[in-house]
Motif scaffolding. Structure first.
Motif, PDB file in Angstrom:
ATOM      1  N   ARG A   8       0.830  -1.212   0.000  1.00 18.86           N
ATOM      2  CA  ARG A   8       0.000   0.000   0.000  1.00 18.86           C
ATOM      3  C   ARG A   8       0.862   1.259   0.000  1.00 18.86           C
ATOM      4  O   ARG A   8       0.447   2.313   0.413  1.00 18.86           O
ATOM      5  CB  ARG A   8      -0.933   0.023   1.215  1.00 18.86           C
ATOM      6  N   GLY A   9       2.094   1.149  -0.494  1.00 21.57           N
ATOM      7  CA  GLY A   9       3.028   2.269  -0.505  1.00 21.57           C
ATOM      8  C   GLY A   9       2.935   3.106  -1.767  1.00 21.57           C
ATOM      9  O   GLY A   9       1.882   3.231  -2.390  1.00 21.57           O
ATOM     10  N   ARG A  10       4.071   3.676  -2.150  1.00 21.15           N
ATOM     11  CA  ARG A  10       4.135   4.579  -3.311  1.00 21.15           C
ATOM     12  C   ARG A  10       3.706   3.896  -4.610  1.00 21.15           C
ATOM     13  O   ARG A  10       3.038   4.491  -5.432  1.00 21.15           O
ATOM     14  CB  ARG A  10       5.552   5.142  -3.476  1.00 21.15           C
ATOM     15  N   CYS A  11       4.117   2.654  -4.798  1.00 18.62           N
ATOM     16  CA  CYS A  11       3.743   1.947  -6.035  1.00 18.62           C
ATOM     17  C   CYS A  11       2.235   1.751  -6.111  1.00 18.62           C
ATOM     18  O   CYS A  11       1.637   1.887  -7.180  1.00 18.62           O
ATOM     19  CB  CYS A  11       4.469   0.612  -6.128  1.00 18.62           C
ATOM     20  N   TYR A  12       1.636   1.443  -4.979  1.00 17.40           N
ATOM     21  CA  TYR A  12       0.174   1.312  -4.942  1.00 17.40           C
ATOM     22  C   TYR A  12      -0.488   2.630  -5.330  1.00 17.40           C
ATOM     23  O   TYR A  12      -1.417   2.660  -6.137  1.00 17.40           O
ATOM     24  CB  TYR A  12      -0.288   0.864  -3.553  1.00 17.40           C
ATOM     25  N   LYS A  13      -0.004   3.739  -4.761  1.00 18.84           N
ATOM     26  CA  LYS A  13      -0.584   5.054  -5.074  1.00 18.84           C
ATOM     27  C   LYS A  13      -0.420   5.380  -6.559  1.00 18.84           C
ATOM     28  O   LYS A  13      -1.340   5.896  -7.203  1.00 18.84           O
ATOM     29  CB  LYS A  13       0.058   6.131  -4.204  1.00 18.84           C
ATOM     30  N   LEU A  14       0.746   5.083  -7.117  1.00 16.21           N
ATOM     31  CA  LEU A  14       0.959   5.303  -8.550  1.00 16.21           C
ATOM     32  C   LEU A  14       0.041   4.423  -9.389  1.00 16.21           C
ATOM     33  O   LEU A  14      -0.512   4.865 -10.394  1.00 16.21           O
ATOM     34  CB  LEU A  14       2.419   5.042  -8.920  1.00 16.21           C
ATOM     35  N   SER A  15      -0.141   3.181  -8.968  1.00 21.53           N
ATOM     36  CA  SER A  15      -1.023   2.282  -9.723  1.00 21.53           C
ATOM     37  C   SER A  15      -2.454   2.806  -9.719  1.00 21.53           C
ATOM     38  O   SER A  15      -3.165   2.679 -10.719  1.00 21.53           O
ATOM     39  CB  SER A  15      -0.957   0.853  -9.171  1.00 21.53           C
ATOM     40  N   GLN A  16      -2.868   3.407  -8.609  1.00 18.73           N
ATOM     41  CA  GLN A  16      -4.217   3.982  -8.566  1.00 18.73           C
ATOM     42  C   GLN A  16      -4.355   5.123  -9.573  1.00 18.73           C
ATOM     43  O   GLN A  16      -5.390   5.272 -10.228  1.00 18.73           O
ATOM     44  CB  GLN A  16      -4.549   4.462  -7.147  1.00 18.73           C
ATOM     45  N   LEU A  17      -3.302   5.927  -9.717  1.00 23.16           N
ATOM     46  CA  LEU A  17      -3.320   7.004 -10.715  1.00 23.16           C
ATOM     47  C   LEU A  17      -3.385   6.434 -12.134  1.00 23.16           C
ATOM     48  O   LEU A  17      -4.036   7.010 -13.011  1.00 23.16           O
ATOM     49  CB  LEU A  17      -2.093   7.901 -10.550  1.00 23.16           C
ATOM     50  N   ILE A  18      -2.744   5.295 -12.352  1.00 24.13           N
ATOM     51  CA  ILE A  18      -2.815   4.628 -13.654  1.00 24.13           C
ATOM     52  C   ILE A  18      -4.241   4.131 -13.885  1.00 24.13           C
ATOM     53  O   ILE A  18      -4.831   4.361 -14.949  1.00 24.13           O
ATOM     54  CB  ILE A  18      -1.792   3.477 -13.744  1.00 24.13           C
ATOM     55  N   PHE A  19      -4.815   3.452 -12.893  1.00 23.82           N
ATOM     56  CA  PHE A  19      -6.181   2.929 -13.027  1.00 23.82           C
ATOM     57  C   PHE A  19      -7.199   4.049 -13.206  1.00 23.82           C
ATOM     58  O   PHE A  19      -8.212   3.866 -13.872  1.00 23.82           O
ATOM     59  CB  PHE A  19      -6.552   2.047 -11.830  1.00 23.82           C
ATOM     60  N   GLU A  20      -6.930   5.223 -12.646  1.00 22.79           N
ATOM     61  CA  GLU A  20      -7.824   6.381 -12.803  1.00 22.79           C
ATOM     62  C   GLU A  20      -7.600   7.108 -14.126  1.00 22.79           C
ATOM     63  O   GLU A  20      -8.317   8.060 -14.440  1.00 22.79           O
ATOM     64  CB  GLU A  20      -7.609   7.363 -11.644  1.00 22.79           C
ATOM     65  N   GLY A  21      -6.609   6.703 -14.882  1.00 20.77           N
ATOM     66  CA  GLY A  21      -6.331   7.329 -16.170  1.00 20.77           C
ATOM     67  C   GLY A  21      -5.539   8.624 -16.087  1.00 20.77           C
ATOM     68  O   GLY A  21      -5.438   9.354 -17.074  1.00 20.77           O
ATOM     69  N   LYS A  22      -4.940   8.899 -14.942  1.00 26.85           N
ATOM     70  CA  LYS A  22      -4.157  10.126 -14.776  1.00 26.85           C
ATOM     71  C   LYS A  22      -2.719   9.961 -15.260  1.00 26.85           C
ATOM     72  O   LYS A  22      -2.019  10.941 -15.473  1.00 26.85           O
ATOM     73  CB  LYS A  22      -4.179  10.572 -13.315  1.00 26.85           C
ATOM     74  N   ILE A  23      -2.279   8.717 -15.391  1.00 24.38           N
ATOM     75  CA  ILE A  23      -0.949   8.400 -15.895  1.00 24.38           C
ATOM     76  C   ILE A  23      -1.133   7.389 -17.013  1.00 24.38           C
ATOM     77  O   ILE A  23      -1.857   6.403 -16.855  1.00 24.38           O
ATOM     78  CB  ILE A  23      -0.045   7.794 -14.801  1.00 24.38           C
ATOM     79  N   HIS A  24      -0.464   7.627 -18.129  1.00 23.31           N
ATOM     80  CA  HIS A  24      -0.518   6.695 -19.253  1.00 23.31           C
ATOM     81  C   HIS A  24       0.559   5.633 -19.055  1.00 23.31           C
ATOM     82  O   HIS A  24       1.740   5.968 -18.958  1.00 23.31           O
ATOM     83  CB  HIS A  24      -0.301   7.451 -20.565  1.00 23.31           C
ATOM     84  N   HIS A  25       0.140   4.391 -18.996  1.00 20.51           N
ATOM     85  CA  HIS A  25       1.072   3.280 -18.755  1.00 20.51           C
ATOM     86  C   HIS A  25       1.229   2.433 -20.016  1.00 20.51           C
ATOM     87  O   HIS A  25       0.261   2.167 -20.723  1.00 20.51           O
ATOM     88  CB  HIS A  25       0.555   2.399 -17.612  1.00 20.51           C
ATOM     89  N   PHE A  26       2.463   2.018 -20.269  1.00 20.57           N
ATOM     90  CA  PHE A  26       2.776   1.124 -21.383  1.00 20.57           C
ATOM     91  C   PHE A  26       3.310  -0.186 -20.827  1.00 20.57           C
ATOM     92  O   PHE A  26       4.000  -0.200 -19.806  1.00 20.57           O
ATOM     93  CB  PHE A  26       3.873   1.725 -22.278  1.00 20.57           C
ATOM     94  N   THR A  27       3.013  -1.258 -21.517  1.00 19.12           N
ATOM     95  CA  THR A  27       3.562  -2.559 -21.164  1.00 19.12           C
ATOM     96  C   THR A  27       3.680  -3.392 -22.428  1.00 19.12           C
ATOM     97  O   THR A  27       3.311  -2.938 -23.513  1.00 19.12           O
ATOM     98  CB  THR A  27       2.712  -3.273 -20.087  1.00 19.12           C
ATOM     99  N   SER A  28       4.182  -4.592 -22.274  1.00 20.08           N
ATOM    100  CA  SER A  28       4.269  -5.529 -23.392  1.00 20.08           C
ATOM    101  C   SER A  28       3.764  -6.884 -22.907  1.00 20.08           C
ATOM    102  O   SER A  28       3.652  -7.126 -21.696  1.00 20.08           O
ATOM    103  CB  SER A  28       5.710  -5.652 -23.896  1.00 20.08           C
ATOM    104  N   LEU A  29       3.473  -7.774 -23.832  1.00 22.76           N
ATOM    105  CA  LEU A  29       3.027  -9.114 -23.448  1.00 22.76           C
ATOM    106  C   LEU A  29       4.107  -9.825 -22.636  1.00 22.76           C
ATOM    107  O   LEU A  29       3.797 -10.527 -21.672  1.00 22.76           O
ATOM    108  CB  LEU A  29       2.666  -9.931 -24.690  1.00 22.76           C
TER     109      LEU A  29
END
Length: 143
Positions: A15-36
């Motif tokens: 529930r630290g910084r990475c969790y908070k950043l992930s919430q911003l990604i899920f809310e669409g405030k940060i654009h995240h890229f990944t690959s298969l």
């Protein structure tokens, strides 16, 4: 931004910084890229090291894939990136380069020493949050 496997594991189990950043990604405030390849690595780590069932790990694969732009890095054998001391980390660099990402977020020292790489900021989650605050993307009170 591209988040490495440890970023996502920290977001999922903590529930630290990475969790908070992930919430911003899920809310669409940060654009995240990944690959298969990165999504598969995450499911493998969740199953092997954290005891997640196949179904639970695959659920994260689907959820993160759904909120991310999934890129398909296409490099010839001669073009493949070989910059990291840890060969396994090169797929992260390839994803970030192919996506034209601004940031690669990690705590991996083998990647952090490459900062910056091809115009990509390679930073810790804490430094990324600080940059987001300075850029006005997120307010300190939201954290």
């Amino acid at each position: 931004m591209v988040g490495d496997t440890n970023f996502w594991v920290s977001a999922i189990v903590g529930r630290g910084r990475c969790y908070k950043l992930s919430q911003l990604i899920f809310e669409g405030k940060i654009h995240h890229f990944t690959s298969l390849k990165l999504l598969y690595e995450l499911t493998d780590v969740l199953r092997r090291h954290f005891g997640y069932s196949d179904a639970a790990a695959y659920s994260w694969y689907k959820n993160i894939g759904a909120i991310s732009t999934v890129v398909y890095p296409e490099f010839s054998v001669l073009e493949q990136i070989q910059a990291s001391r840890n060969h396994a980390d090169n797929s992260l660099l390839e994803c970030a380069v192919f996506a034209c990402a601004d940031y690669l977020v990690t705590r991996d020292k083998d990647l952090l020493v490459l900062h910056p790489f091809s115009g990509i900021q390679i930073v810790t989650p804490e430094d990324f949050l600080e940059d987001l605050i300075q850029l006005g993307v997120v307010a300190l009170r939201q954290l």
